[in-house]
Design a protein around this motif. Structure first.
Motif, PDB file in Angstrom:
ATOM      1  N   GLN A 131      -6.334   5.245  -3.311  1.00  0.00           N
ATOM      2  CA  GLN A 131      -4.933   4.854  -3.428  1.00  0.00           C
ATOM      3  C   GLN A 131      -4.404   4.638  -2.009  1.00  0.00           C
ATOM      4  OE1 GLN A 131      -2.103   7.949  -3.733  1.00  0.00           O
ATOM      5  NE2 GLN A 131      -0.762   6.864  -5.149  1.00  0.00           N
ATOM      6  N   GLN A 165      -6.023   0.815  -4.768  1.00  0.00           N
ATOM      7  CA  GLN A 165      -4.799   0.739  -5.569  1.00  0.00           C
ATOM      8  C   GLN A 165      -3.638   0.775  -4.581  1.00  0.00           C
ATOM      9  OE1 GLN A 165      -4.399   3.415  -9.006  1.00  0.00           O
ATOM     10  NE2 GLN A 165      -2.351   3.912  -8.275  1.00  0.00           N
ATOM     11  N   GLU A 167       0.123   0.712  -3.158  1.00  0.00           N
ATOM     12  CA  GLU A 167       1.501   1.077  -3.485  1.00  0.00           C
ATOM     13  C   GLU A 167       2.312   1.173  -2.204  1.00  0.00           C
ATOM     14  OE1 GLU A 167       1.554   4.594  -6.102  1.00  0.00           O
ATOM     15  OE2 GLU A 167      -0.514   4.059  -6.588  1.00  0.00           O
ATOM     16  N   LEU A 186       1.651  -4.702  -0.922  1.00  0.00           N
ATOM     17  CA  LEU A 186       1.987  -3.382  -1.465  1.00  0.00           C
ATOM     18  C   LEU A 186       3.475  -3.435  -1.783  1.00  0.00           C
ATOM     19  CD1 LEU A 186      -0.034  -3.071   1.176  1.00  0.00           C
ATOM     20  CD2 LEU A 186      -0.022  -0.695   0.459  1.00  0.00           C
ATOM     21  N   ARG A 190       5.360  -0.893  -7.905  1.00  0.00           N
ATOM     22  CA  ARG A 190       4.275  -1.652  -8.548  1.00  0.00           C
ATOM     23  C   ARG A 190       2.937  -1.091  -8.101  1.00  0.00           C
ATOM     24  NH1 ARG A 190       3.670  -6.924 -10.827  1.00  0.00           N
ATOM     25  NH2 ARG A 190       1.485  -6.668 -10.335  1.00  0.00           N
ATOM     26  N   LYS A 191       1.907  -1.367  -8.873  1.00  0.00           N
ATOM     27  CA  LYS A 191       0.548  -1.052  -8.422  1.00  0.00           C
ATOM     28  C   LYS A 191      -0.225  -2.356  -8.352  1.00  0.00           C
ATOM     29  CE  LYS A 191       0.030   3.620 -10.236  1.00  0.00           C
ATOM     30  NZ  LYS A 191       0.653   4.087 -11.461  1.00  0.00           N
ATOM     31  N   ASN A 192      -0.695  -2.713  -7.179  1.00  0.00           N
ATOM     32  CA  ASN A 192      -1.576  -3.864  -7.036  1.00  0.00           C
ATOM     33  C   ASN A 192      -2.989  -3.361  -6.728  1.00  0.00           C
ATOM     34  OD1 ASN A 192       0.355  -5.766  -7.525  1.00  0.00           O
ATOM     35  ND2 ASN A 192       0.816  -6.158  -5.363  1.00  0.00           N
TER      36      ASN A 192
END
Ligand code: CUA
Length: 340
Positions: A131, A165, A167, A186, A190-192
């Motif tokens: 992450q 991931q 953020e 980022l 949202r999560k890209n």
């Protein structure tokens, strides 16, 4: 008689054109997106190169035709007739509508396939999940499966796909390591996702690629790719608590750190007071080659300068602290340098 004056823009125009052209000759270009060093970056490069050459050939044909026709049919002194007009020429109209349409379709097919391919979630036990949280102006990395938290320097094992991931803790940032992958934003709330992989061990340079206010330029990063065995060693070291100093200047520095505002923002696992989450985790500070958004080499001198005036070192950052004395700084540096 005076010769015709040159436009006042001719010198700046020549200089800027030369600057761009000569920039292509630079030898040391660690962020060269045209030299991919992993399968994901290579896939993007494999799409870019044919599209570039198709575009280059079309550019030469179209511009060549334009220039030669403009020259051939230029206005001549005394001549009045214009060339025959082709408006409404059905065959030509169909040809120059159909040709670009087919060409664009030809480019769209591999482009769409590559986009889907790159977005695919990698499968298998080998995938490393991280992450990534963008902060003004540093990177937080949480290895969710491994229980490791790091900052700015992302360690990865070679030959394995890393699933990021993405953020953000504040504004929009963009994660970009040109030799290993494309760019991905980022976005707060949202999560890209993006995938990353390196073929060989080495340090790969990157930086935030989305303007994120005052110290955007100081939001750099490094990817440190290691053999899987070396990576496992790094993980084991990062998981351990800090070995805290028990004597000397370093221990005095720890007292200083734990009784000062430092603990409000930084974590040092193993201490009983330092659990801050605003700034980078410092438990293994000396395992990093850089600090301050990977902007400064991790040397005692740079660290002293940082502590003297963090706002001068990285304008606008959240480290707003009361002025430290040289004695406090010496102690804190000794402590931080003990955090292997
Ligand atoms: Cu973060 Cu620019």
């Amino acid at each position: 008689m005076r010769s015709k004056p040159r436009s006042r823009w001719s010198v700046p125009a020549a200089v800027s054109t030369l600057t761009f052209l000569l920039a292509a000759c630079v030898q040391n270009a660690p962020q060269d997106a045209l030299k991919p060093e992993g399968p994901i970056a290579r896939q993007i490069d494999g799409l870019f190169k044919p599209v570039f050459w198709i575009a280059a050939v079309i550019f030469v044909i179209v511009e060549g035709a334009l220039v030669s026709l403009a020259w051939r049919f230029r206005a001549k002194r005394g001549a009045e007739e214009t060339p025959p007009q082709l408006h409404g020429h059905q065959k030509l109209e169909i040809a120059w509508t159909l040709a670009p349409a087919l060409l664009l379709a030809g480019i769209a097919v591999p482009t769409v396939i590559t986009i889907w391919d790159l977005a695919e979630e990698p499968k298998g036990a080998d995938v490393v999940n991280v992450q990534v949280v963008g902060h003004q102006w540093w990177w937080e990395y949480n290895y969710t499966d491994l229980g490791v938290t790091a900052a700015n320097e992302l360690h990865i094992p070679t030959g394995k796909t890393v699933r990021l991931q993405l953020e953000s803790a504040d504004v929009i940032h963009s994660f970009w390591v040109p030799k290993l992958a494309g760019k991905q934003d980022l976005v707060p709330g949202r999560k890209n996702f993006m995938n990353l992989e390196a073929d060989t061990p080495g340090t790969y340079f990157g930086q935030c690629a989305e303007f994120c206010s005052l110290s955007h330029a100081n939001m750099r990063l490094r990817v440190i790719a290691e053999s899987p065995a070396a990576f496992d060693g790094w993980v084991a070291g990062q998981k351990a608590d800090a070995v805290l100093p028990t004597a000397g200047q370093a221990q005095a520095g720890m007292q200083e750190f734990l009784s000062n505002v430092c603990i409000q923002c930084h974590s040092i696992r193993g201490t009983k007071a330092s659990f801050g989450k605003v700034g980078p985790d410092l438990t293994h500070f000396m395992s990093r080659g850089t600090f301050g958004g990977a902007t400064y080499d991790n040397t005692p001198e740079n660290l002293r300068n940082w502590l003297r005036d963090p706002q001068a070192a990285k304008p606008g950052n959240k480290m707003v602290i009361p002025k430290l004395t040289e004695e406090q700084i010496a102690k804190l540096v000794a402590f931080l340098r003990s955090l292997k």
